[in-house]
Design a protein around this motif. Structure first.
Motif, mmCIF file in Angstrom:
data_model
loop_
_atom_site.group_PDB
_atom_site.id
_atom_site.type_symbol
_atom_site.label_atom_id
_atom_site.label_comp_id
_atom_site.label_asym_id
_atom_site.label_seq_id
_atom_site.Cartn_x
_atom_site.Cartn_y
_atom_site.Cartn_z
ATOM 1 N N PRO A 425 0.841 -1.205 0.000
ATOM 2 C CA PRO A 425 0.000 0.000 0.000
ATOM 3 C C PRO A 425 0.870 1.247 0.000
ATOM 4 O O PRO A 425 2.026 1.213 0.427
ATOM 5 N N ARG A 426 0.309 2.349 -0.481
ATOM 6 C CA ARG A 426 1.086 3.580 -0.622
ATOM 7 C C ARG A 426 1.721 4.010 0.705
ATOM 8 O O ARG A 426 2.890 4.392 0.739
ATOM 9 N N ARG A 427 0.973 3.965 1.775
ATOM 10 C CA ARG A 427 1.505 4.435 3.052
ATOM 11 C C ARG A 427 2.718 3.606 3.471
ATOM 12 O O ARG A 427 3.738 4.147 3.930
ATOM 13 N N THR A 428 2.631 2.287 3.313
ATOM 14 C CA THR A 428 3.751 1.415 3.690
ATOM 15 C C THR A 428 4.975 1.705 2.836
ATOM 16 O O THR A 428 6.108 1.780 3.339
ATOM 17 N N LEU A 429 4.746 1.887 1.519
ATOM 18 C CA LEU A 429 5.866 2.187 0.623
ATOM 19 C C LEU A 429 6.512 3.514 1.006
ATOM 20 O O LEU A 429 7.745 3.626 1.054
ATOM 21 N N ASN A 430 5.691 4.521 1.285
ATOM 22 C CA ASN A 430 6.224 5.829 1.680
ATOM 23 C C ASN A 430 7.053 5.719 2.966
ATOM 24 O O ASN A 430 8.128 6.329 3.090
ATOM 25 N N GLU A 431 6.559 4.956 3.925
ATOM 26 C CA GLU A 431 7.261 4.803 5.197
ATOM 27 C C GLU A 431 8.612 4.112 5.001
ATOM 28 O O GLU A 431 9.623 4.505 5.588
ATOM 29 N N LYS A 432 8.608 3.072 4.150
ATOM 30 C CA LYS A 432 9.859 2.345 3.912
ATOM 31 C C LYS A 432 10.854 3.195 3.138
ATOM 32 O O LYS A 432 12.066 3.159 3.399
ATOM 33 N N MET A 433 10.376 3.977 2.178
ATOM 34 C CA MET A 433 11.275 4.853 1.429
ATOM 35 C C MET A 433 11.891 5.902 2.354
ATOM 36 O O MET A 433 13.087 6.208 2.253
ATOM 37 N N ALA A 434 11.091 6.444 3.248
ATOM 38 C CA ALA A 434 11.612 7.421 4.209
ATOM 39 C C ALA A 434 12.629 6.762 5.145
ATOM 40 O O ALA A 434 13.681 7.343 5.447
ATOM 41 N N LYS A 435 12.341 5.548 5.557
ATOM 42 C CA LYS A 435 13.246 4.823 6.457
ATOM 43 C C LYS A 435 14.607 4.593 5.822
ATOM 44 O O LYS A 435 15.652 4.710 6.477
#
Length: 444
Positions: A425-435
């Motif tokens: 999901p978009r939120r998970t992808l965004n969180e992992k990219m930020a991480k």
């Protein structure tokens, strides 16, 4: 192309700032004027592409307060202070705070132009150096081969920039295959000698007589090049395998260095490959030569100390070889990623290049594994997921980062395509990219 420099003129007297502006404009400068320090501070940020000329006595924030504000924001910003007759003690205090210089009223316009020229030249050097630092830290064109986000690579890039701006001779050491010659090229490219000659001599590739002639001459009329010492005059002379110099050649090199004086007309960058042999360049060189060459020193880190950089490098290299051979790059599993990370890599980056190429050729044939390539080089290596003291979580995160990075590059930053392929999901992808410090703009 040299950056155009501005001159900010700050004075509460309109006639004074206009006359200064007109005179400097006639001298070819781009000027802007401000009636108060408060107004000027709205424009003069830490990377202001120019210099400041300011009166000391102004209503509101006076010149000394203004100077302290500027120095707090950017201590390398040249500020020329204008003082009234008899205010020399105040001007001396301004110099102590950080002013570039001062002019006492009534001042000679030619003297002002002369100071402006010196100050803008100094500012241009600072701005150029900052631009180089940004380019390097962003993995820009100049040093894109020195990629990696590991602390040791961040430190290496900083060392190259710092030492590149210096004039002293440099000793580069490190294990075979770490990229020491690339570092020597980078040192030359980021320094003031960038436009001058870069001459490289492999001391280990020539017999003593041939090496003596190549370095010091004399050359015959039919020889196509000057002795290296002469050829590199004003630029950089790189001596690979410096430990191969005999005692007599070391003595001649030391004499040549001493004859240059200080600062050296020709910069010598010596490269040593002794580190993994249990000896050091200090052991191999006469002490007086060693201390002349090792005034500045860089140790290039081995690949095994670079952590996730190994996966980044492997991915870039396999993509390049895949393009060259007209096939798809091999897909790396989590176990293979762990094996790449834990391999001892005695051949360092040079070995990694070979493994990446062979992995692409294997993939094109539809057979073989990365583990088999690593085992062929190191039969003692065990295909396990972790090494002592390194938790599985670190390998999993490294693999996850590599997978997202590869997918983002393949889809040129299309978030929707990456979400679809990785089933995220978009939120998970965004969180992992930020991480993992990944930004979509880097893939567009």
């Amino acid at each position: 192309m040299a950056q155009a420099m501005k001159i900010a003129i700050v004075d509460d007297e309109q006639d004074m700032r206009q006359s200064i502006s007109q005179w400097l404009a006639l001298s070819g400068y781009d000027t802007e004027t401000f009636g108060s320090a408060e107004d000027a501070l709205k424009t003069l940020g830490p990377d202001y592409p120019g210099i400041v000329i300011s009166d000391i006595k102004m209503p509101g924030m006076d010149g000394m307060q203004f100077l302290k504000k500027l120095m707090g924001s950017d201590s390398a910003l040249p500020v020329i202070m204008i003082t009234g007759h008899g205010d020399v003690p105040m001007a001396v205090e301004a110099m102590r705070v950080g002013a570039f210089d001062f002019l006492e009223k009534p001042f000679n316009p030619d003297r002002m132009s002369e100071l402006a020229k010196k100050a803008t030249n100094a500012r241009r050097l600072v701005m150029d150096n900052r631009a180089l630092r940004r380019e390097l830290s962003d993995g820009g064109q100049l040093m894109k081969k020195l990629i990696g986000q590991s602390p040791v690579m961040e430190r290496l890039r900083e060392d190259i920039l710092d030492l590149g701006q210096a004039d002293g001779h440099v000793l580069i050491d490190g294990e075979t295959g770490t990229g020491k010659t690339l570092v020597a090229h980078a040192l030359h490219a980021v320094g003031s000698r960038a436009g001058k000659k870069f001459v490289l001599v492999s001391c280990g590739a020539l017999e003593e007589d041939a090496l003596a002639k190549r370095l010091f001459g004399p050359m015959q009329p039919e020889d196509a090049q000057l002795p290296a010492i002469e050829e590199a005059r004003g630029g950089t002379l790189v001596l690979e395998d410096i430990e191969a110099l005999t005692e007599s050649l070391q003595a001649r090199l030391l004499s040549a260095i001493n004859e240059q004086g200080t600062p050296a007309e020709t910069r010598i960058v010596a490269i040593s490959n002794l580190q993994e042999a249990g000896r050091t360049s200090e052991d191999a060189l006469r002490s007086d030569l060693f201390y002349r060459l090792a005034a500045l020193r860089i140790t290039v880190p081995p690949l095994r100390q670079r952590g996730e950089d190994i996966l980044t490098l492997f991915t870039r290299l396999s993509d390049q070889f895949a393009d060259e051979y007209g096939c798809d790059a091999p897909q790396v599993s989590a176990q293979e990623a762990a094996q790449l990370l834990q391999a001892p890599w005695p051949g360092n980056v040079r070995q990694l290049i070979n493994v990446a190429e062979r992995a692409v050729l294997q993939s094109r044939r539809g057979s073989g594994t990365i583990a088999s390539l690593l085992m062929s080089d190191h039969d003692e290596m065990q295909p396990v997921m972790t090494t002592e003291g390194k938790p599985l979580k670190e390998y999993v995160e490294a693999f996850e980062r590599m997978l997202i990075d590869n997918t983002m590059r393949r889809h040129k930053g299309s978030i929707a395509s990456v979400m679809d392929e990785l089933c995220l999901p978009r939120r998970t992808l965004n969180e992992k990219m930020a991480k993992y410090g990944l930004q979509r703009s880097d893939y567009l």
